[in-house]
Scaffold this active site. Sequence first.
Site, mmCIF file in Angstrom:
data_model
loop_
_atom_site.group_PDB
_atom_site.id
_atom_site.type_symbol
_atom_site.label_atom_id
_atom_site.label_comp_id
_atom_site.label_asym_id
_atom_site.label_seq_id
_atom_site.Cartn_x
_atom_site.Cartn_y
_atom_site.Cartn_z
ATOM 1 N N CYS A 82 -17.777 141.360 28.327
ATOM 2 C CA CYS A 82 -16.900 142.513 28.112
ATOM 3 C C CYS A 82 -16.570 143.236 29.415
ATOM 4 O O CYS A 82 -15.437 143.675 29.633
ATOM 5 C CB CYS A 82 -17.535 143.477 27.114
ATOM 6 S SG CYS A 82 -19.168 144.094 27.598
ATOM 7 N N HIS A 376 -21.517 147.895 25.635
ATOM 8 C CA HIS A 376 -20.184 147.283 25.643
ATOM 9 C C HIS A 376 -19.271 148.027 26.613
ATOM 10 O O HIS A 376 -19.364 149.254 26.741
ATOM 11 C CB HIS A 376 -19.595 147.341 24.232
ATOM 12 C CG HIS A 376 -18.364 146.512 24.036
ATOM 13 N ND1 HIS A 376 -18.255 145.210 24.461
ATOM 14 C CD2 HIS A 376 -17.165 146.808 23.448
ATOM 15 C CE1 HIS A 376 -17.069 144.737 24.138
ATOM 16 N NE2 HIS A 376 -16.373 145.685 23.537
ATOM 17 N N ASN A 397 -9.777 146.808 23.541
ATOM 18 C CA ASN A 397 -10.994 146.008 23.419
ATOM 19 C C ASN A 397 -10.737 144.582 23.900
ATOM 20 O O ASN A 397 -9.642 144.274 24.390
ATOM 21 C CB ASN A 397 -11.478 146.037 21.963
ATOM 22 C CG ASN A 397 -12.960 145.746 21.848
ATOM 23 O OD1 ASN A 397 -13.622 145.355 22.814
ATOM 24 N ND2 ASN A 397 -13.513 145.922 20.671
#
Length: 456
Positions: A82, A376, A397
């Site tokens: 991520c 994250h 995202n």
Amino acid sequence: MKSKQFALVNEEILVEITTELCQKLKNNYEGTPRYKLAELGVVRNGVVESAENVLSKRENPFEFSIEVPTLKIPQQNQSGRCWLFAIINILNQQISQKLGIKEFYLSQNYLYFYDKLEKANFFYKNIIETADLELDSRELNFLLSKPQEDGGQWDMLVSLIEKYGLVPSYAMPETENSRSSADMNKYINAKLRLDAKKLRQLVADHCSQKEIDEIITKMLAEVYQMLAICIGVPPEKVDVKYRDAAGNYQAELNITPKEFANKYLMVDLKDYIPIINAPSKNKNYNQTYTVAMMGNIVEGQSIKYLNVDMSTLKRLTINQLKGNEAVWFGCDIGQYTDRKLGIMAPDIYAVDILFDVDFSSNKQDRLEYCQSLLTHAMVISGVDLENDQPTIWKVQNSWGEEIGYKGFFMMTDDWMSEYVYQVVINKKYLTEEQLTRYQEEPIVLSPWDPMGSLAK
């Protein structure tokens, strides 16, 4: 063996779960009808679905007063990349803008390869430096539990790009093992643990630095071949080809990844400063921190954070968005997030009502008692302001376009206050005092501090 004091304390407070106590607990449960009603729903539908608060979803339309342009949402799949995807998301947009084209995409896999190789070398360094510690020490246990993983931090990314440059996505595309990294990580970590034993023995045998360096070089050759087999060999030269906004064909052939980065990056990544909000007893505001044993490139940029209060963190974020620039950030995505709809709100699940248990706590307690940590990294690309105060935030995202609002998430301001721990801000938005504080020698936190968790 327990200390005498510890044993005495436990004898005084010990509660034994007897048959009589179990019966009492059962009678209390069965004597409360709403518990049985909750049981019927949870057994059939699960905790999250049963605790869903529909009103929370109705109260937050997906509209923002300030938005930064973004490209389509990527998919990191079953990997922990991520942090890489978040920065690449930002750079993709900036390079597309610079080239005057609709979209241009960089390779995550290219940086991923070198991050893995550098992390192996960083692990070897840590093993050598802790060779005098016992095997059951907490530090060594920390190192051996996960010698290297997919996670990382902003400063690690800056070091990677500075050393290895960037390449277009077509120059080193995704592979099955970059998309799903568990098996690759399993065997690389198995090798690194075996190497750790050998290195500790070399130190114990008083081998010279030259001998140890030669052994490490051979170990790195094996790591390289494992990575190459799994995700391919990184290119040494690339061709850049595209059509500009006027439809004219453009090409630059046979350039190195570092030449590509130097030419096409619109910003100096070293101008960006990691800002955290960590209201913990061992961390003061307006103080710079680092985390022991965390990093990838041995000679790379040191990892530093400036700790500030939440209102300052939000203000810096808004200022950068107003400057038409998205913000890389780290959070605890596992807390009160509807992953299907892409909603991050503290009241999204009414688990306290469902279980009749008080789950209320503050950010400091959650950090100090291992209830929350950085898990994250994503990108803040918008915010909705009412009377100059944020209400909801737009989040880009890296889980594909099938979830949320075509891959975008909506974060309420309350959720941001509670579960966002880090943003990365251009230094031009910081005050002189903040810049001065950041330049100070950082306080070193333990390797297992929650501010280092994103790197794992």
